[in-house]
Design a protein around this motif. Sequence first.
Motif, mmCIF file in Angstrom:
data_model
loop_
_atom_site.group_PDB
_atom_site.id
_atom_site.type_symbol
_atom_site.label_atom_id
_atom_site.label_comp_id
_atom_site.label_asym_id
_atom_site.label_seq_id
_atom_site.Cartn_x
_atom_site.Cartn_y
_atom_site.Cartn_z
ATOM 1 N N LEU A 41 9.105 16.266 -9.644
ATOM 2 C CA LEU A 41 9.389 14.838 -9.782
ATOM 3 C C LEU A 41 10.287 14.364 -8.634
ATOM 4 C CD1 LEU A 41 8.896 12.457 -11.677
ATOM 5 C CD2 LEU A 41 10.999 13.025 -12.869
ATOM 6 N N GLY A 42 11.323 15.120 -8.348
ATOM 7 C CA GLY A 42 12.247 14.741 -7.280
ATOM 8 C C GLY A 42 11.559 14.677 -5.930
ATOM 9 N N SER A 43 10.723 15.683 -5.620
ATOM 10 C CA SER A 43 10.026 15.686 -4.340
ATOM 11 C C SER A 43 9.132 14.467 -4.210
ATOM 12 C CB SER A 43 9.165 16.941 -4.195
ATOM 13 O OG SER A 43 9.966 18.064 -4.273
ATOM 14 N N GLY A 44 8.423 14.148 -5.305
ATOM 15 C CA GLY A 44 7.527 12.992 -5.284
ATOM 16 C C GLY A 44 8.295 11.710 -5.048
ATOM 17 N N ILE A 45 9.378 11.542 -5.793
ATOM 18 C CA ILE A 45 10.148 10.303 -5.661
ATOM 19 C C ILE A 45 10.788 10.225 -4.275
ATOM 20 C CG2 ILE A 45 12.167 9.063 -6.533
ATOM 21 C CD1 ILE A 45 11.357 9.939 -9.318
ATOM 22 N N GLY A 46 11.227 11.356 -3.752
ATOM 23 C CA GLY A 46 11.782 11.374 -2.401
ATOM 24 C C GLY A 46 10.758 10.921 -1.375
ATOM 25 N N TRP A 47 9.535 11.387 -1.541
ATOM 26 C CA TRP A 47 8.460 11.012 -0.616
ATOM 27 C C TRP A 47 8.159 9.523 -0.733
ATOM 28 C CZ3 TRP A 47 3.515 9.273 0.290
ATOM 29 C CH2 TRP A 47 2.894 9.730 1.456
ATOM 30 N N TRP A 48 8.114 9.074 -1.964
ATOM 31 C CA TRP A 48 7.849 7.671 -2.268
ATOM 32 C C TRP A 48 8.915 6.788 -1.598
ATOM 33 C CZ3 TRP A 48 7.892 5.808 -8.112
ATOM 34 C CH2 TRP A 48 7.487 4.477 -8.177
ATOM 35 N N LEU A 49 10.167 7.168 -1.820
ATOM 36 C CA LEU A 49 11.293 6.442 -1.219
ATOM 37 C C LEU A 49 11.134 6.358 0.298
ATOM 38 C CD1 LEU A 49 14.057 5.428 -2.366
ATOM 39 C CD2 LEU A 49 15.025 7.547 -1.518
ATOM 40 N N THR A 84 3.540 11.041 -6.169
ATOM 41 C CA THR A 84 4.455 11.499 -7.207
ATOM 42 C C THR A 84 3.679 12.010 -8.416
ATOM 43 O OG1 THR A 84 5.904 9.740 -6.479
ATOM 44 C CG2 THR A 84 6.500 10.835 -8.516
ATOM 45 N N PHE A 85 2.678 11.238 -8.804
ATOM 46 C CA PHE A 85 1.850 11.558 -9.956
ATOM 47 C C PHE A 85 1.153 12.910 -9.775
ATOM 48 C CE2 PHE A 85 -2.030 10.435 -12.550
ATOM 49 C CZ PHE A 85 -1.358 10.457 -13.752
ATOM 50 N N THR A 128 0.300 19.003 -10.208
ATOM 51 C CA THR A 128 -0.125 20.223 -9.508
ATOM 52 C C THR A 128 0.974 21.286 -9.449
ATOM 53 O OG1 THR A 128 0.461 19.199 -7.398
ATOM 54 C CG2 THR A 128 -1.837 19.126 -8.038
ATOM 55 N N VAL A 129 2.217 20.878 -9.207
ATOM 56 C CA VAL A 129 3.258 21.907 -9.051
ATOM 57 C C VAL A 129 3.447 22.719 -10.336
ATOM 58 C CG1 VAL A 129 5.678 22.332 -8.497
ATOM 59 C CG2 VAL A 129 4.386 20.690 -7.173
ATOM 60 N N PRO A 130 3.595 22.060 -11.518
ATOM 61 C CA PRO A 130 3.706 22.869 -12.734
ATOM 62 C C PRO A 130 2.478 23.745 -12.993
ATOM 63 C CG PRO A 130 4.465 20.656 -13.148
ATOM 64 C CD PRO A 130 3.861 20.645 -11.798
ATOM 65 N N VAL A 131 1.267 23.216 -12.729
ATOM 66 C CA VAL A 131 0.071 24.029 -12.964
ATOM 67 C C VAL A 131 0.086 25.245 -12.044
ATOM 68 C CG1 VAL A 131 -2.435 24.101 -12.724
ATOM 69 C CG2 VAL A 131 -1.358 22.145 -13.827
ATOM 70 N N ASN A 132 0.392 25.024 -10.777
ATOM 71 C CA ASN A 132 0.443 26.145 -9.848
ATOM 72 C C ASN A 132 1.566 27.117 -10.204
ATOM 73 O OD1 ASN A 132 -1.749 25.545 -8.287
ATOM 74 N ND2 ASN A 132 -0.601 24.338 -6.805
ATOM 75 N N TYR A 133 2.654 26.589 -10.753
ATOM 76 C CA TYR A 133 3.743 27.450 -11.209
ATOM 77 C C TYR A 133 3.247 28.397 -12.293
ATOM 78 C CZ TYR A 133 7.919 28.737 -13.904
ATOM 79 O OH TYR A 133 8.873 29.419 -14.595
ATOM 80 N N LEU A 134 2.531 27.823 -13.282
ATOM 81 C CA LEU A 134 2.034 28.662 -14.372
ATOM 82 C C LEU A 134 1.068 29.715 -13.829
ATOM 83 C CD1 LEU A 134 1.536 25.972 -17.140
ATOM 84 C CD2 LEU A 134 3.353 27.665 -16.946
ATOM 85 N N LEU A 135 0.189 29.295 -12.907
ATOM 86 C CA LEU A 135 -0.755 30.251 -12.319
ATOM 87 C C LEU A 135 -0.001 31.350 -11.576
ATOM 88 C CD1 LEU A 135 -3.576 27.981 -10.922
ATOM 89 C CD2 LEU A 135 -3.833 29.861 -12.530
ATOM 90 N N ASN A 136 1.025 30.948 -10.837
ATOM 91 C CA ASN A 136 1.796 31.910 -10.068
ATOM 92 C C ASN A 136 2.481 32.913 -10.991
ATOM 93 O OD1 ASN A 136 2.911 32.821 -7.521
ATOM 94 N ND2 ASN A 136 4.863 32.080 -8.317
ATOM 95 N N THR A 192 0.831 -1.201 0.000
ATOM 96 C CA THR A 192 0.000 0.000 0.000
ATOM 97 C C THR A 192 0.869 1.257 0.000
ATOM 98 O OG1 THR A 192 -0.175 -0.323 2.375
ATOM 99 C CG2 THR A 192 -2.086 -0.918 1.061
ATOM 100 N N ALA A 193 1.987 1.193 0.719
ATOM 101 C CA ALA A 193 2.884 2.349 0.734
ATOM 102 C C ALA A 193 3.345 2.680 -0.674
ATOM 103 C CB ALA A 193 4.084 2.076 1.634
ATOM 104 N N ASN A 194 3.669 1.639 -1.419
ATOM 105 C CA ASN A 194 4.077 1.811 -2.799
ATOM 106 C C ASN A 194 2.993 2.517 -3.606
ATOM 107 O OD1 ASN A 194 6.006 1.516 -4.676
ATOM 108 N ND2 ASN A 194 5.588 -0.641 -5.129
ATOM 109 N N GLY A 195 1.748 2.061 -3.433
ATOM 110 C CA GLY A 195 0.625 2.668 -4.154
ATOM 111 C C GLY A 195 0.504 4.143 -3.849
ATOM 112 N N LEU A 196 0.557 4.471 -2.565
ATOM 113 C CA LEU A 196 0.421 5.879 -2.179
ATOM 114 C C LEU A 196 1.598 6.702 -2.702
ATOM 115 C CD1 LEU A 196 -1.332 7.879 -0.627
ATOM 116 C CD2 LEU A 196 0.085 7.470 1.364
ATOM 117 N N GLY A 197 2.792 6.103 -2.660
ATOM 118 C CA GLY A 197 3.970 6.807 -3.166
ATOM 119 C C GLY A 197 3.816 7.181 -4.628
ATOM 120 N N ILE A 198 3.343 6.223 -5.429
ATOM 121 C CA ILE A 198 3.136 6.497 -6.857
ATOM 122 C C ILE A 198 2.096 7.600 -7.030
ATOM 123 C CG2 ILE A 198 2.283 5.524 -9.026
ATOM 124 C CD1 ILE A 198 3.383 2.811 -8.058
ATOM 125 N N ALA A 199 1.012 7.493 -6.267
ATOM 126 C CA ALA A 199 -0.064 8.478 -6.405
ATOM 127 C C ALA A 199 0.433 9.879 -6.063
ATOM 128 C CB ALA A 199 -1.239 8.090 -5.516
#
Lengths: 263, 221, 210
Positions: free
Chosen positions: C154-162, C46-47, C52-60, C37-44
């Motif tokens: 991407l890095g933040s997501g993968i770090g969290w996943w790890l 990251t995804f 969201t971060v790029p979209v919020n970047y563009l909005l910002n 389950t941890a793996n599942g949440l990690g992927i989610a």
Amino acid sequence: MEKNSDKKKININSNIYTIVYSIVIVIIVAVLLTIASTALKPAQKLNIKIEKQENILKTVGKAKDAGNVKDKAAYIEQEYEKYIVESYLVGLNGNKKDGDAFTTELKAELVKPAAERSLPIFVCQDGDSLRYVVQLYGKGLWGPIWGYVAFKSDMNTIVGVVFDHEGETPGLGAEITTEGFQTPFAGKQIFSGNNLTSITIQKPGGTSNNHTVDGISGGTITSRGVQTMLADNLKLYNGFFNKMKSENENKLIETNENNTSDE
Amino acid sequence: MSNFKNGLKIFTAPFNSGNPVTVLVLGICSALAVTVKLQPALVMALSVTIVTGFSNLIISFLRNTIPNSIRIIVQLLVIATLVILVNEILKAYVYDVSKQLSVYVGLIITNCILMGRLEAFALGNKPIPSFIDGIANGMGYGVILVVVAFFRELFGSGTLLGIKIIPESWYVVVDKSTGYIAEGSGFYLNNGLVILPPMALIIVGCIIWVHRSINKDLQDK
Amino acid sequence: MENFINIFVQSIFIDNMIFAYFLGMCSYLAVSKSVKTANGLGIAVTFVLLITVPVNYLLNQYVLSEGALKWASQSLGGIDLSFLSFIVFIAVIAWIVQVVEMVVEKFAPALYNQLGIFLPLIAVNCAIMGASLFMQQRVGDEYHSFSDILAFALGSGIGWWLAIVGIAAIREKMKYSNVPKPLRGLGISFMITGLMAIAFMSFMGIKLIN
């Protein structure tokens, strides 16, 4: 659902109600936030301005009572008016440029191509002598660090420094904001001969000379960040330093000539 | 009288068996990074308490009018509005502290305590008990923050609220010329490890340990 | 490209969302009892971060920050909407999580069965909001282009996943350890996270290039 809402006058789960409800809520929120933001903006802007003025004054050893006075903002503004007699922008060659030095963000200037950069200079009149305050901006361990350095009019000897940071580790990297780190900078020199050597931050406890200052134990990366920031930014100001130096020399020769003629 | 007792029960629960951090595992995220010093921890605790209290109050007032399909969005909207107000006020009146809290004020929005209390309490209760519940939960959370910050500031910097607690004469002084400890200097050094982020987690672990040793019902089987 | 790799590695190991900033701790502690389950949440996570971060970047960049509306018309150049950023960011996150959930359900039912239960949880995951707020704070300082933002997300997501897979693996093995009773479950998880964070601190100061 249907049964419940039948009892009430309005069906709160109908589409129209939902839409009207969300519109009303959004409008209320937007109005509220806009009012709050507009009302508080002046106070926020003042805080930022006062902080900058205080930092500049601190490098030349002024505004010492800021912690004790009742109305800090008024005190700082008054001191700033009193001591900072002039501020202007210079280019890399040291020539003056148009613009307001106080509102120029060094951070934004550093992103521009070298030729277009404008560097702020604040001139402080302390008794008979002039002090020149330059601005710094660089990177620490976690985020940006910045600061101000004041020079005597020989453009070599440091009068004082102020550093600040966004998110360095408290107790370690964040110690760059303390007097213990900043005071030793006073009296150090950034030129050896005609070469800009800047200041080296070394491990605490080593032998020190005119161009070195002790770093923070445990805050190595932030200390190194301060060193890099000083080196990089002072290099940009080098044009200005050299120009001022040659002007000073000319003045010196003139005064010497005047003196000799007097005799 | 029973009303008062009921209110008291709502108020005291979050400090013990219903503590949002140590029992319900809510709202740890946005906060541990502000516990290096006591002052930002206090401001953070106060901000969260105000936001939980008033968001509970507002949602409780609105609870019979909110359409079910946009319930979560309305809750987020109310929370976000309150957090923005807190943030703007901090920036205007306690600028130094707001600099220290940086992004963590914004993270109050995603503090699970808020949504948790709205869903679990405010949607089904009258405004006054909801308000008490919100304030108490904010404070229950704040207590943990303050305890963690207390230990970290005392042992990490030797100060509390910026005031020196551990006497200067206790500290070890290194003689620069020899590189050894100077003669006649003290015996104490600040613990640099406590300042680093990982120790916040370990201190919370210890608080849970103590809490569950006293309150045996909470222990995992 | 150098910058991309630098920011990417830094976000995974040094500025790790869990170990350096404690973000997303709630779901990190709640959903780390088994690796699967941890793996599942990690992927989610990251995804969702990656969107969201790029979209919020563009909005910002183009709506919220001071003078950002210049592209629309010169007269709007003086408007500063940054006080609305919290609300806009959280709305975007809630909305994108909803959309992602619907899209995944429609086009990848198998993935939905794995991630489905976690997706709604993610809207209030501090790591997602935190990443957007850090992005806003660091734009112009450390991140200068869209690719920097992608690397950070991407890095933040993968770090969290790890991090979550790491703790889940340890917790699975811990069933066989004799942990003091009051520490079982939550307490020991906190302490192990602390120890893992100390281990991760050894990455501090790493810079791949320049």
